[in-house]
Design a protein around this motif. Sequence first.
Motif, PDB file in Angstrom:
ATOM      1  N   ARG A 175       0.847  -1.186   0.000  1.00  0.00           N
ATOM      2  CA  ARG A 175       0.000   0.000   0.000  1.00  0.00           C
ATOM      3  C   ARG A 175       0.890   1.247   0.000  1.00  0.00           C
ATOM      4  NH1 ARG A 175      -3.132  -1.775   5.292  1.00  0.00           N
ATOM      5  NH2 ARG A 175      -1.007  -2.496   5.673  1.00  0.00           N
ATOM      6  N   LEU A 176       0.601   2.160  -0.923  1.00  0.00           N
ATOM      7  CA  LEU A 176       1.394   3.380  -1.057  1.00  0.00           C
ATOM      8  C   LEU A 176       0.496   4.602  -0.941  1.00  0.00           C
ATOM      9  CD1 LEU A 176       3.111   1.136  -2.695  1.00  0.00           C
ATOM     10  CD2 LEU A 176       4.128   3.107  -3.862  1.00  0.00           C
ATOM     11  N   PHE A 177       1.062   5.673  -0.424  1.00  0.00           N
ATOM     12  CA  PHE A 177       0.415   6.974  -0.500  1.00  0.00           C
ATOM     13  C   PHE A 177       1.338   7.908  -1.268  1.00  0.00           C
ATOM     14  CE2 PHE A 177       2.606   6.492   3.521  1.00  0.00           C
ATOM     15  CZ  PHE A 177       3.355   7.655   3.653  1.00  0.00           C
ATOM     16  N   ASP A 178       0.810   9.031  -1.732  1.00  0.00           N
ATOM     17  CA  ASP A 178       1.564   9.919  -2.609  1.00  0.00           C
ATOM     18  C   ASP A 178       2.819  10.453  -1.935  1.00  0.00           C
ATOM     19  OD1 ASP A 178      -0.339   9.478  -4.504  1.00  0.00           O
ATOM     20  OD2 ASP A 178      -1.160  11.521  -4.512  1.00  0.00           O
ATOM     21  N   GLY A 179       3.894  10.580  -2.720  1.00  0.00           N
ATOM     22  CA  GLY A 179       5.159  11.091  -2.234  1.00  0.00           C
ATOM     23  C   GLY A 179       5.338  12.564  -2.566  1.00  0.00           C
ATOM     24  N   PRO A 180       6.484  13.120  -2.217  1.00  0.00           N
ATOM     25  CA  PRO A 180       6.708  14.555  -2.412  1.00  0.00           C
ATOM     26  C   PRO A 180       6.651  15.002  -3.861  1.00  0.00           C
ATOM     27  CG  PRO A 180       8.337  13.614  -0.931  1.00  0.00           C
ATOM     28  CD  PRO A 180       7.595  12.469  -1.524  1.00  0.00           C
ATOM     29  N   GLN A 181       6.970  14.093  -4.807  1.00  0.00           N
ATOM     30  CA  GLN A 181       6.987  14.488  -6.210  1.00  0.00           C
ATOM     31  C   GLN A 181       5.941  13.769  -7.064  1.00  0.00           C
ATOM     32  OE1 GLN A 181      10.444  13.577  -4.997  1.00  0.00           O
ATOM     33  NE2 GLN A 181      10.555  15.688  -4.280  1.00  0.00           N
ATOM     34  N   ASP A 228      16.527  16.705  -1.450  1.00  0.00           N
ATOM     35  CA  ASP A 228      15.923  16.979  -0.152  1.00  0.00           C
ATOM     36  C   ASP A 228      15.910  15.702   0.665  1.00  0.00           C
ATOM     37  OD1 ASP A 228      13.974  15.597  -1.491  1.00  0.00           O
ATOM     38  OD2 ASP A 228      12.337  16.954  -0.982  1.00  0.00           O
ATOM     39  N   LEU A 229      15.317  15.748   1.861  1.00  0.00           N
ATOM     40  CA  LEU A 229      15.339  14.623   2.781  1.00  0.00           C
ATOM     41  C   LEU A 229      14.546  13.449   2.229  1.00  0.00           C
ATOM     42  CD1 LEU A 229      14.795  16.456   6.185  1.00  0.00           C
ATOM     43  CD2 LEU A 229      16.924  15.468   5.337  1.00  0.00           C
ATOM     44  N   ILE A 230      15.073  12.243   2.432  1.00  0.00           N
ATOM     45  CA  ILE A 230      14.362  11.029   2.059  1.00  0.00           C
ATOM     46  C   ILE A 230      14.385  10.074   3.242  1.00  0.00           C
ATOM     47  CG2 ILE A 230      14.776  11.223  -0.413  1.00  0.00           C
ATOM     48  CD1 ILE A 230      17.099   9.370  -0.162  1.00  0.00           C
ATOM     49  N   ALA A 231      13.500   9.054   3.191  1.00  0.00           N
ATOM     50  CA  ALA A 231      13.349   8.153   4.337  1.00  0.00           C
ATOM     51  C   ALA A 231      12.939   6.771   3.848  1.00  0.00           C
ATOM     52  CB  ALA A 231      12.298   8.716   5.294  1.00  0.00           C
ATOM     53  N   PRO A 232      13.078   5.748   4.698  1.00  0.00           N
ATOM     54  CA  PRO A 232      12.664   4.399   4.320  1.00  0.00           C
ATOM     55  C   PRO A 232      11.204   4.361   3.881  1.00  0.00           C
ATOM     56  CG  PRO A 232      13.946   4.324   6.342  1.00  0.00           C
ATOM     57  CD  PRO A 232      13.702   5.766   6.048  1.00  0.00           C
ATOM     58  N   GLY A 233      10.934   3.560   2.857  1.00  0.00           N
ATOM     59  CA  GLY A 233       9.586   3.408   2.334  1.00  0.00           C
ATOM     60  C   GLY A 233       9.327   4.215   1.083  1.00  0.00           C
ATOM     61  N   GLU A 234      10.102   5.266   0.854  1.00  0.00           N
ATOM     62  CA  GLU A 234       9.855   6.074  -0.330  1.00  0.00           C
ATOM     63  C   GLU A 234      10.290   5.321  -1.583  1.00  0.00           C
ATOM     64  OE1 GLU A 234       9.776  10.573   1.293  1.00  0.00           O
ATOM     65  OE2 GLU A 234      11.741   9.850   0.704  1.00  0.00           O
ATOM     66  N   ILE A 259       7.753   8.766  -6.454  1.00  0.00           N
ATOM     67  CA  ILE A 259       6.377   8.694  -6.954  1.00  0.00           C
ATOM     68  C   ILE A 259       5.388   8.313  -5.864  1.00  0.00           C
ATOM     69  CG2 ILE A 259       6.461   6.268  -7.649  1.00  0.00           C
ATOM     70  CD1 ILE A 259       4.971   7.137 -10.242  1.00  0.00           C
ATOM     71  N   GLY A 260       5.875   7.755  -4.769  1.00  0.00           N
ATOM     72  CA  GLY A 260       4.997   7.353  -3.679  1.00  0.00           C
ATOM     73  C   GLY A 260       5.800   6.843  -2.503  1.00  0.00           C
ATOM     74  N   THR A 261       5.103   6.506  -1.431  1.00  0.00           N
ATOM     75  CA  THR A 261       5.738   6.013  -0.211  1.00  0.00           C
ATOM     76  C   THR A 261       5.001   4.774   0.273  1.00  0.00           C
ATOM     77  OG1 THR A 261       6.372   8.269   0.420  1.00  0.00           O
ATOM     78  CG2 THR A 261       6.407   6.584   2.155  1.00  0.00           C
ATOM     79  N   VAL A 262       5.741   3.693   0.499  1.00  0.00           N
ATOM     80  CA  VAL A 262       5.141   2.460   1.000  1.00  0.00           C
ATOM     81  C   VAL A 262       4.745   2.648   2.466  1.00  0.00           C
ATOM     82  CG1 VAL A 262       5.525  -0.004   1.466  1.00  0.00           C
ATOM     83  CG2 VAL A 262       6.500   1.056  -0.594  1.00  0.00           C
ATOM     84  N   LEU A 263       3.540   2.236   2.804  1.00  0.00           N
ATOM     85  CA  LEU A 263       3.095   2.280   4.187  1.00  0.00           C
ATOM     86  C   LEU A 263       4.092   1.511   5.049  1.00  0.00           C
ATOM     87  CD1 LEU A 263       0.462   3.382   5.610  1.00  0.00           C
ATOM     88  CD2 LEU A 263      -0.337   1.010   5.581  1.00  0.00           C
ATOM     89  N   PRO A 264       4.555   2.073   6.180  1.00  0.00           N
ATOM     90  CA  PRO A 264       5.549   1.375   7.005  1.00  0.00           C
ATOM     91  C   PRO A 264       5.144  -0.050   7.368  1.00  0.00           C
ATOM     92  CG  PRO A 264       5.260   3.622   7.778  1.00  0.00           C
ATOM     93  CD  PRO A 264       4.220   3.403   6.724  1.00  0.00           C
ATOM     94  N   LEU A 286      -3.872   9.926   1.656  1.00  0.00           N
ATOM     95  CA  LEU A 286      -3.203  10.120   2.936  1.00  0.00           C
ATOM     96  C   LEU A 286      -4.129   9.771   4.092  1.00  0.00           C
ATOM     97  CD1 LEU A 286      -0.748  11.029   4.531  1.00  0.00           C
ATOM     98  CD2 LEU A 286      -1.560  13.389   4.357  1.00  0.00           C
ATOM     99  N   THR A 287      -5.402  10.124   3.966  1.00  0.00           N
ATOM    100  CA  THR A 287      -6.374   9.799   5.013  1.00  0.00           C
ATOM    101  C   THR A 287      -6.497   8.290   5.181  1.00  0.00           C
ATOM    102  OG1 THR A 287      -7.620  11.832   4.584  1.00  0.00           O
ATOM    103  CG2 THR A 287      -8.768  10.061   5.753  1.00  0.00           C
ATOM    104  N   GLN A 288      -6.544   7.563   4.069  1.00  0.00           N
ATOM    105  CA  GLN A 288      -6.629   6.105   4.132  1.00  0.00           C
ATOM    106  C   GLN A 288      -5.359   5.506   4.734  1.00  0.00           C
ATOM    107  OE1 GLN A 288      -7.381   5.515  -0.062  1.00  0.00           O
ATOM    108  NE2 GLN A 288      -9.540   5.002   0.299  1.00  0.00           N
ATOM    109  N   ALA A 289      -4.222   6.071   4.373  1.00  0.00           N
ATOM    110  CA  ALA A 289      -2.950   5.555   4.900  1.00  0.00           C
ATOM    111  C   ALA A 289      -2.864   5.751   6.406  1.00  0.00           C
ATOM    112  CB  ALA A 289      -1.789   6.253   4.196  1.00  0.00           C
ATOM    113  N   LEU A 290      -3.275   6.922   6.878  1.00  0.00           N
ATOM    114  CA  LEU A 290      -3.235   7.185   8.322  1.00  0.00           C
ATOM    115  C   LEU A 290      -4.179   6.247   9.062  1.00  0.00           C
ATOM    116  CD1 LEU A 290      -3.162  11.093   8.293  1.00  0.00           C
ATOM    117  CD2 LEU A 290      -1.300   9.565   8.959  1.00  0.00           C
ATOM    118  N   ALA A 291      -5.321   5.939   8.467  1.00  0.00           N
ATOM    119  CA  ALA A 291      -6.275   5.036   9.105  1.00  0.00           C
ATOM    120  C   ALA A 291      -5.775   3.596   9.100  1.00  0.00           C
ATOM    121  CB  ALA A 291      -7.629   5.126   8.389  1.00  0.00           C
TER     122      ALA A 291
END
Length: 338
Positions: A175-181, A228-234, A259-264, A286-291
Amino acid sequence: MSALQIKRADGILTVQDMGRPGHLAQGLSRGGAMDRLALLEAAALLGARAPLAAIEMAGAGGTFAVTGPLRIALTGAPMAASLDGAPLRWNASHALLPGQILRIGGAQQGVYGYLTPAGGIATEPWLGSRAAHLTIGIGVVLAAGAELPLGPDPDPGRPARALTAAARFGGGTLRLFDGPQTALFDRRVIEAFYATAFRRGPRGNRQGVQLEAGERFTTVQAKGLASDLIAPGEVQLTGDGVPYVLMSECQTMGGYPRIGTVLPDDLPIVAQAPPGAVLHLRRLTLTQALAAHRPEADVLRDLAGRCQPLLRDPATIPDLLSYQLIGGVTRGDDLDRA
């Protein structure tokens, strides 16, 4: 203090815990276990309140011994394990005694297996963690002859437990949510990206894992993109449009578009996917990912509630006759008198 001795190392063995969050400004990524869920499973099996430092075994395990009695948990990618030749159940806790030999073979599924002592590995912490971070030279790959100090077991008499592991050792859905780009990509590129059945590519390590497909995913809008800053899952796309999922030891800065970020919660699926495993992608808001996201403390509490007593097969107990299986003898009439 008890110690865990490595008699033979067959895979890539390192000490790992949950890593060092909070140091991106100093150029240090979080690091830690590739499959964080495996450390949560081990904590649940051992009755620990938090994940413990363990040996992460990439590809295969090795041969181990202990200098004092202790409990261990075996989690993550299933590997053939035996104690003095008797098979041990994976995803369970077991007792080890001095003089016994623990053998762990190659991964039967997945990539990363974990050997967790009940008191945790007690090597000297650095920035609050004992995790090896090989990319920047923290810690080492463990070799035969290494002896690791262990913390005290808080509950040495706790019975052995078993747990059914979450299915994640042969690919699956991410499951992915949108990333910075994400907005830099054309709508048709994004639709094609999520419609593609990827395979875990041949290139991958603790920094990132390649997603392989015949199609490329590019955007002209990324030209001259500032780092810019990046993190695991992107999910970062290289210049030729090949996606990589960034993992625990990823770099802290990057200029390739994401293009997106994998849900942790789904990163263990990426970590444990062997080369060639199929990975499907599903886009969330993003709302679905947070839920959908569950804090790791909640996951540990749920896992602890699902642990069951480990039932041993009598055929695998070499000293079965030494056990007292009958607690007393009666003629029967005493029961009538009672």
